[in-house]
Design a protein around this motif. Structure first.
Motif, PDB file in Angstrom:
ATOM      1  N   VAL A  56       0.781  -1.086   0.026  1.00  0.00           N
ATOM      2  CA  VAL A  56       0.000   0.084   0.003  1.00  0.00           C
ATOM      3  C   VAL A  56       1.044   1.181   0.166  1.00  0.00           C
ATOM      4  N   PHE A  57       2.129   1.180   0.965  1.00  0.00           N
ATOM      5  CA  PHE A  57       2.887   2.438   0.958  1.00  0.00           C
ATOM      6  C   PHE A  57       3.635   2.794  -0.370  1.00  0.00           C
ATOM      7  N   GLN A  58       3.727   1.668  -1.053  1.00  0.00           N
ATOM      8  CA  GLN A  58       4.334   1.757  -2.298  1.00  0.00           C
ATOM      9  C   GLN A  58       3.691   2.403  -3.433  1.00  0.00           C
ATOM     10  N   ILE A  59       2.240   2.139  -3.387  1.00  0.00           N
ATOM     11  CA  ILE A  59       1.211   2.745  -4.282  1.00  0.00           C
ATOM     12  C   ILE A  59       1.141   4.176  -3.962  1.00  0.00           C
ATOM     13  N   LEU A  60       0.872   4.264  -2.751  1.00  0.00           N
ATOM     14  CA  LEU A  60       0.525   5.438  -2.207  1.00  0.00           C
ATOM     15  C   LEU A  60       1.844   6.555  -2.421  1.00  0.00           C
ATOM     16  N   ASP A  61       2.978   6.064  -2.340  1.00  0.00           N
ATOM     17  CA  ASP A  61       4.297   6.706  -2.570  1.00  0.00           C
ATOM     18  C   ASP A  61       4.556   7.061  -4.136  1.00  0.00           C
ATOM     19  N   SER A  62       4.007   6.401  -4.944  1.00  0.00           N
ATOM     20  CA  SER A  62       4.241   6.564  -6.575  1.00  0.00           C
ATOM     21  C   SER A  62       3.742   7.835  -6.836  1.00  0.00           C
ATOM     22  N   LYS A  63       4.276   8.442  -8.095  1.00  0.00           N
ATOM     23  CA  LYS A  63       3.782   9.700  -8.883  1.00  0.00           C
ATOM     24  C   LYS A  63       2.521   9.591  -8.852  1.00  0.00           C
ATOM     25  N   LEU A  64       1.653   8.523  -9.248  1.00  0.00           N
ATOM     26  CA  LEU A  64       0.573   8.557  -9.797  1.00  0.00           C
ATOM     27  C   LEU A  64      -0.545   9.435  -8.630  1.00  0.00           C
ATOM     28  N   PHE A  65       0.002   9.076  -7.170  1.00  0.00           N
ATOM     29  CA  PHE A  65      -0.802   9.673  -6.011  1.00  0.00           C
ATOM     30  C   PHE A  65      -0.204  11.072  -5.479  1.00  0.00           C
ATOM     31  N   GLU A  66       0.631  11.811  -6.328  1.00  0.00           N
ATOM     32  CA  GLU A  66       1.107  12.890  -6.043  1.00  0.00           C
ATOM     33  C   GLU A  66      -0.045  14.073  -5.712  1.00  0.00           C
ATOM     34  N   LYS A  67      -0.817  14.129  -6.653  1.00  0.00           N
ATOM     35  CA  LYS A  67      -1.925  15.053  -6.364  1.00  0.00           C
ATOM     36  C   LYS A  67      -2.856  14.811  -5.331  1.00  0.00           C
ATOM     37  N   VAL A  68      -3.020  13.527  -5.121  1.00  0.00           N
ATOM     38  CA  VAL A  68      -4.029  12.891  -4.032  1.00  0.00           C
ATOM     39  C   VAL A  68      -3.523  13.449  -2.649  1.00  0.00           C
ATOM     40  N   LYS A  69      -2.148  13.371  -2.581  1.00  0.00           N
ATOM     41  CA  LYS A  69      -1.814  13.941  -1.168  1.00  0.00           C
ATOM     42  C   LYS A  69      -2.125  15.344  -0.933  1.00  0.00           C
ATOM     43  N   GLU A  70      -2.187  16.000  -1.860  1.00  0.00           N
ATOM     44  CA  GLU A  70      -2.559  17.595  -1.726  1.00  0.00           C
ATOM     45  C   GLU A  70      -4.003  17.785  -1.103  1.00  0.00           C
ATOM     46  N   VAL A  71      -4.728  17.065  -2.104  1.00  0.00           N
ATOM     47  CA  VAL A  71      -6.196  17.180  -1.697  1.00  0.00           C
ATOM     48  C   VAL A  71      -6.767  16.149  -0.523  1.00  0.00           C
ATOM     49  N   CYS A  72      -5.987  15.139  -0.186  1.00  0.00           N
ATOM     50  CA  CYS A  72      -6.273  14.500   0.925  1.00  0.00           C
ATOM     51  C   CYS A  72      -5.166  13.834   1.606  1.00  0.00           C
ATOM     52  N   PRO A  73      -4.571  14.868   2.480  1.00  0.00           N
ATOM     53  CA  PRO A  73      -3.311  14.438   3.150  1.00  0.00           C
ATOM     54  C   PRO A  73      -3.408  13.379   3.960  1.00  0.00           C
ATOM     55  N   ASN A  74      -4.551  12.824   4.495  1.00  0.00           N
ATOM     56  CA  ASN A  74      -4.689  11.641   5.439  1.00  0.00           C
ATOM     57  C   ASN A  74      -4.999  10.373   4.565  1.00  0.00           C
ATOM     58  N   VAL A  75      -4.437  10.327   3.508  1.00  0.00           N
ATOM     59  CA  VAL A  75      -5.004   9.299   2.736  1.00  0.00           C
ATOM     60  C   VAL A  75      -4.559   8.026   3.375  1.00  0.00           C
ATOM     61  N   HIS A  76      -3.429   7.750   3.812  1.00  0.00           N
ATOM     62  CA  HIS A  76      -2.908   6.675   4.585  1.00  0.00           C
ATOM     63  C   HIS A  76      -3.929   6.102   5.387  1.00  0.00           C
ATOM     64  N   GLU A  77      -4.553   6.996   6.068  1.00  0.00           N
ATOM     65  CA  GLU A  77      -5.637   6.578   7.175  1.00  0.00           C
ATOM     66  C   GLU A  77      -6.922   6.019   6.820  1.00  0.00           C
TER      67      GLU A  77
END
Ligand SMILES: NC(=O)C1=CN([C@@H]2O[C@H](COP(=O)(O)OP(=O)(O)OC[C@H]3O[C@@H](n4cnc5c(N)ncnc54)[C@H](OP(=O)(O)O)[C@@H]3O)[C@@H](O)[C@H]2O)C=CC1
Length: 515
Positions: A56-77
């Protein structure tokens, strides 16, 4: 505000196949457009020495999820990875996890499948049929479930030429197949497989058709929809153009062509290249999820998401544009200069295989042997040609898919939803899309640096010179051999030489006169 995006707010969504190509893009879009969703449950198995969390971390740390982290910083949770193996009974999900899934899930997106064309019937049925049945059984025990979205393929009925948005019956009932696989041994299964799959080209498409039948038979009172995408390609627009992460379908062919391994293919140039961008498929999936939950259609609706009937592109056009892109942005360290010969003739195809593929591989292996290295090109080439032969069925035919339900859904969306969840493939500019696709393959699949382009261009120039030199040498050798063996060839040769000599003498004489 988008109605579809708002619908997913506060929802608990279960995704199977979330670690796959389609699943990742689906999660990304969900988090980006509905950051207030409650949770996404993903059924994951450990793989390649990685735990669930690492995956899961590998997916979330990929370039694909860069924009998501801006919109949804607590995506891991908001992601809850649940250990599951769809090959096992009850998916091997723990009791506590199962309880949570059953009591909380609102929407299911079932993407998991084996997409290998040559899988064993036993494994493909287990994943594409039995697991679907098992998931439907789970769904029937979910009090809060609003919609079950099953991802099939537009090729599940590729034995037909015109395909409507309906579920077609298979000759043998899925239940009978599931039951018989329980007691038949592997040798007998191998023997009966061709008889079972009949005019389907492979086990994958056949088991996807069985999967649809299971959905129809086990639907109970659930609100279900089936989505049938054609050949899913790189992203068109979102989150950025050209994202792609596996070698399936056209991706492997683009690599093999760009690296100069594959220079000819048995394909019908004018056949429709029914590629559909992955973000378009995901937009339709989310719109269908909303529509199915809110409107609760009385029967299971099937949605085709294909490009051929709305905005067709053919393999010739695709090949030309792929090659044009290689001129601008070549791949690093190509084996030969990229080229694309299409032929629909079996004899010509075998000729090209011998001359353009096998012979250069043998020559290169000789070179490797002579320089004390291990030969590997012939083996690689054989595997590539085997893969290409498996794709041939799909690049030598065209299909017509009706898209009434997909068009109906488009008209049901508000202008805002049509923009945010755009699946109108008529707006796709193929030339631009293909260029971004090839660039995406270079950047995200091959992980090549753009700084290497000048060097790659130099190498291509060198390869072109070697190619010309090699061809000239080959011609001279062949001619020399011919002259040695044939009186006729000798006569032709003397005729040409004496003609050239006479022409030169005349030219010299006339220029002397002028002076
Ligand atoms: N790609 C395409 O061109 C098209 C795809 N489709 C359909 O779309 C769906 C998604 O395809 P795509 O994303 O390309 O496929 P991928 O091969 O990329 O992904 C398949 C997913 O299924 C999961 N999976 C496979 N076996 C198991 C298992 N035993 N237990 C748990 N999970 C498992 C994989 O998990 P893991 O990562 O652990 O292997 C992965 O997440 C499929 O249903 C496919 O039929 C339809 C038309 C075209």
């Amino acid at each position: 505000m988008s109605t579809v995006a708002a619908f997913y707010g506060g929802k608990s969504i279960l995704i199977t196949g979330a670690t796959g190509f389609l699943g990742k893009v689906l999660m990304e879009k969900l988090f980006r457009t509905s950051p207030d969703l409650k949770v996404i449950y993903i059924l994951v198995r450990p793989k390649a020495g990685q735990t669930l969390q690492q995956r899961v971390f590998q997916i979330l740390d990929s370039k694909l999820f860069e924009k998501v982290k801006e919109v949804c910083p607590n995506v891991h949770e908001k992601i809850r990875a649940i250990y599951a193996d769809l090959n096992q009974n009850d998916f091997a999900i723990s009791k506590e996890d199962m309880q949570e899934l059953l009591s909380c899930t609102n929407i299911i997106f079932h993407c998991a499948a084996t997409v290998r064309f040559d899988d064993t019937l036993r494994h493909a049925v287990q994943l594409n049929v039995t697991a679907t049945r098992q998931l439907l059984l789970m769904a029937s025990q979910m009090p809060k479930l609003e919609a079950f979205i099953h991802i099939s393929t537009a090729y599940s009925n590729c034995n037909l030429k015109h395909i409507d948005e309906v579920i077609y019956p298979c000759p043998v009932e899925p239940k009978k197949i599931i039951d018989s696989l329980e007691w038949l041994d592997d040798a007998i299964i191998d023997e009966i497989t061709p008889k079972l799959i009949r005019d389907w080209p492979n086990i994958y498409t056949y088991t996807k058709a069985l999967g649809e039948m299971v959905v129809q038979q086990e639907s109970r009172n659930l609100s279900i929809a089936i989505i049938r995408p054609s050949i899913v390609g790189a992203t068109w627009q979102e989150p950025f153009p050209g994202w792609v992460d596996n070698i399936n379908g056209p991706n492997g062919i683009i690599i093999a062509t760009g690296k100069g391994f594959l220079r000819a293919i048995k394909a019908t140039p004018m056949a429709v290249a029914d590629v559909i961008p992955v973000d378009t498929v995901v937009n339709l999936m989310l719109a269908v999820g909303w529509y199915t939950a809110v409107h609760r259609p009385k029967s299971t609706l099937v949605y085709h998401i294909t490009s051929g009937n709305m905005n067709p592109c053919n393999w010739h056009k695709m090949g030309v544009q792929v090659l044009a892109t290689f001129e601008k942005i070549p791949f690093e360290r190509p084996f030969r200069r990229p080229n694309a010969n299409f032929t629909s003739n079996s004899f010509t195809s075998q000729y090209w295989n011998a001359v353009s593929h096998r012979a250069p591989a043998i020559i290169y292996d000789c070179y490797l042997r002579l320089t004390g290295r291990k030969p590997r090109m012939t083996k690689l080439m054989n595997r590539l040609l085997r893969t290409v032969s498996m794709l041939e069925y799909f690049i030598n035919r065209s299909w017509e898919w009706s898209t009434y339900n997909t068009e109906m859904l488009m008209s049901e969306l508000s202008p805002e939803d049509q923009r945010v969840f755009n699946f109108d493939v008529r707006q796709l500019n193929w030339l631009e899309y293909i260029e971004n696709y090839v660039l995406g393959v270079k950047k995200y699949l091959l992980k090549e640096d753009m700084a290497g382009i000048p060097e790659a261009k130099q190498r291509l120039k060198r390869l072109r010179n070697i190619h010309y030199l090699f061809n000239t040498a080959l011609f001279l050798i062949a001619w020399r051999l011919l002259i040695a063996r044939s009186q006729m060839a000798r006569n032709v040769w003397f005729f040409i030489v004496s003609f050239c000599y006479k022409f030169l003498s005349y030219f010299r004489a006339s220029s002397t006169l002028k002076v």
